[in-house]
Design a protein around this motif. Sequence first.
Motif, PDB file in Angstrom:
ATOM      1  N   ARG A 162     -23.926  84.654   9.977  1.00  0.00           N
ATOM      2  CA  ARG A 162     -24.037  86.071   9.598  1.00  0.00           C
ATOM      3  C   ARG A 162     -25.459  86.404   9.154  1.00  0.00           C
ATOM      4  O   ARG A 162     -26.022  87.423   9.522  1.00  0.00           O
ATOM      5  N   LEU A 163     -26.018  85.523   8.349  1.00  0.00           N
ATOM      6  CA  LEU A 163     -27.367  85.778   7.848  1.00  0.00           C
ATOM      7  C   LEU A 163     -28.429  85.638   8.940  1.00  0.00           C
ATOM      8  O   LEU A 163     -29.539  86.158   8.800  1.00  0.00           O
ATOM      9  N   PHE A 223     -20.953  80.828  -2.290  1.00  0.00           N
ATOM     10  CA  PHE A 223     -21.465  82.148  -1.940  1.00  0.00           C
ATOM     11  C   PHE A 223     -20.472  82.858  -1.018  1.00  0.00           C
ATOM     12  O   PHE A 223     -20.218  84.052  -1.155  1.00  0.00           O
ATOM     13  N   ILE A 249     -19.191  86.271  -2.461  1.00  0.00           N
ATOM     14  CA  ILE A 249     -19.805  87.461  -1.851  1.00  0.00           C
ATOM     15  C   ILE A 249     -19.453  87.631  -0.367  1.00  0.00           C
ATOM     16  O   ILE A 249     -18.973  88.677   0.052  1.00  0.00           O
ATOM     17  N   CYS A 250     -19.686  86.575   0.388  1.00  0.00           N
ATOM     18  CA  CYS A 250     -19.587  86.716   1.848  1.00  0.00           C
ATOM     19  C   CYS A 250     -18.242  86.213   2.364  1.00  0.00           C
ATOM     20  O   CYS A 250     -18.162  85.282   3.158  1.00  0.00           O
ATOM     21  N   LEU A 265     -18.773  91.384   0.633  1.00  0.00           N
ATOM     22  CA  LEU A 265     -19.232  92.443  -0.275  1.00  0.00           C
ATOM     23  C   LEU A 265     -20.676  92.825   0.063  1.00  0.00           C
ATOM     24  O   LEU A 265     -21.602  92.692  -0.753  1.00  0.00           O
ATOM     25  N   CYS A 266     -20.847  93.303   1.278  1.00  0.00           N
ATOM     26  CA  CYS A 266     -22.201  93.575   1.789  1.00  0.00           C
ATOM     27  C   CYS A 266     -22.960  94.585   0.929  1.00  0.00           C
ATOM     28  O   CYS A 266     -24.172  94.463   0.757  1.00  0.00           O
ATOM     29  N   CYS A 288     -24.554  92.788  -1.874  1.00  0.00           N
ATOM     30  CA  CYS A 288     -25.199  91.510  -1.516  1.00  0.00           C
ATOM     31  C   CYS A 288     -26.724  91.660  -1.526  1.00  0.00           C
ATOM     32  O   CYS A 288     -27.263  92.614  -0.963  1.00  0.00           O
ATOM     33  N   PHE A 347     -28.776  90.227   0.138  1.00  0.00           N
ATOM     34  CA  PHE A 347     -29.404  89.912   1.426  1.00  0.00           C
ATOM     35  C   PHE A 347     -29.076  90.930   2.515  1.00  0.00           C
ATOM     36  O   PHE A 347     -29.357  90.706   3.683  1.00  0.00           O
ATOM     37  N   ASN A 348     -28.482  92.056   2.104  1.00  0.00           N
ATOM     38  CA  ASN A 348     -28.058  93.017   3.136  1.00  0.00           C
ATOM     39  C   ASN A 348     -29.225  93.649   3.902  1.00  0.00           C
ATOM     40  O   ASN A 348     -29.039  94.142   5.002  1.00  0.00           O
ATOM     41  N   CYS A 389     -29.768  90.689   6.544  1.00  0.00           N
ATOM     42  CA  CYS A 389     -28.624  89.991   7.150  1.00  0.00           C
ATOM     43  C   CYS A 389     -28.339  90.529   8.556  1.00  0.00           C
ATOM     44  O   CYS A 389     -28.124  91.724   8.754  1.00  0.00           O
ATOM     45  N   TYR A 414     -25.761  90.160  10.479  1.00  0.00           N
ATOM     46  CA  TYR A 414     -24.412  90.712  10.616  1.00  0.00           C
ATOM     47  C   TYR A 414     -24.352  92.134  10.066  1.00  0.00           C
ATOM     48  O   TYR A 414     -23.875  93.061  10.712  1.00  0.00           O
TER      49      TYR A 414
HETATM   50  S1  SF4 Z   1     -24.836  91.211   3.780  1.00  0.00           S
HETATM   51 FE1  SF4 Z   1     -24.538  89.451   5.129  1.00  0.00          FE
HETATM   52  S2  SF4 Z   1     -24.626  87.679   3.778  1.00  0.00           S
HETATM   53 FE2  SF4 Z   1     -24.321  89.462   2.511  1.00  0.00          FE
HETATM   54  S3  SF4 Z   1     -22.088  89.613   2.263  1.00  0.00           S
HETATM   55 FE3  SF4 Z   1     -22.645  90.874   4.001  1.00  0.00          FE
HETATM   56  S4  SF4 Z   1     -22.383  89.566   5.778  1.00  0.00           S
HETATM   57 FE4  SF4 Z   1     -22.484  88.238   3.982  1.00  0.00          FE
END
Ligand code: SF4
Length: 215
Positions: A150-151, A186, A190-191, A197-198, A201, A203-204, A207, A209
């Motif tokens: 995903r990342l 993680f 979160i993921c 939980l984007c 998150c 890293f959104n 990311c 995905y």
């Molecule tokens: S943003 Fe990416 S890493 Fe973060 S929860 Fe959503 S899918 Fe997972």
Amino acid sequence: MSKELNQLAKKFHAYLRKEYSDIKTILKYRTQFQLLVSIVLSAQTTDENVNKATKGLFKEYPNAKSLGSAKLKSIERLVFSTGFYKVKSKNIHALSKILVKEYNSRIPKTIEELVKLPGVGRKTASVFLAETFDHPTIAVDTHVLRVSHRLGLSTKRHDPVQTEKELKLLFPKDFWRYLSMSFVQFGRDICDAKKPLCDVCDFNNSCKYYLSLNT
Ligand code: SF4
């Protein structure tokens, strides 16, 4: 490897180190043998479930010799609650016998030897080696595959061997043994597989995905 990918890995590494600094297995074991059996039993169930079952199992059969000589039915009764109990019982029974016969009850220290044991795949062997011998190895399970892909840290969604190779290029060696547990946590926090939980998150903004859903 792109500069952006390296930066993302660096940021994710720092985040995992900070959030999960004290992460360790919750499996309860007293010996390497007990750890290996616990990891085999942990397939498709929680570590808490395994601990409940092994409490009784290791009381009756604490080592390879006793477990290898036990009646299969007795093992099945003790590990029933971990699910897939028939296959798991057969595997830990056979594995114990092999350890006694071929390894003088010691546990092998290489992935190549470990994966020859019944019920021990590459992931089980990696988890075991990382936990017991501080081996620089990455155990890739379904959570690691999902989060990595995903990342955008890995390219093959369903290929554990390739994913392990790619992650090893992105993360420092001294983190490899913690990587799997951190990714799994993680993934749980979160993921999540079904409901990530984007929105909250960290890293959104990078990311793969998430960005693909919002373009
Ligand atoms: S943003 Fe990416 S890493 Fe973060 S929860 Fe959503 S899918 Fe997972």
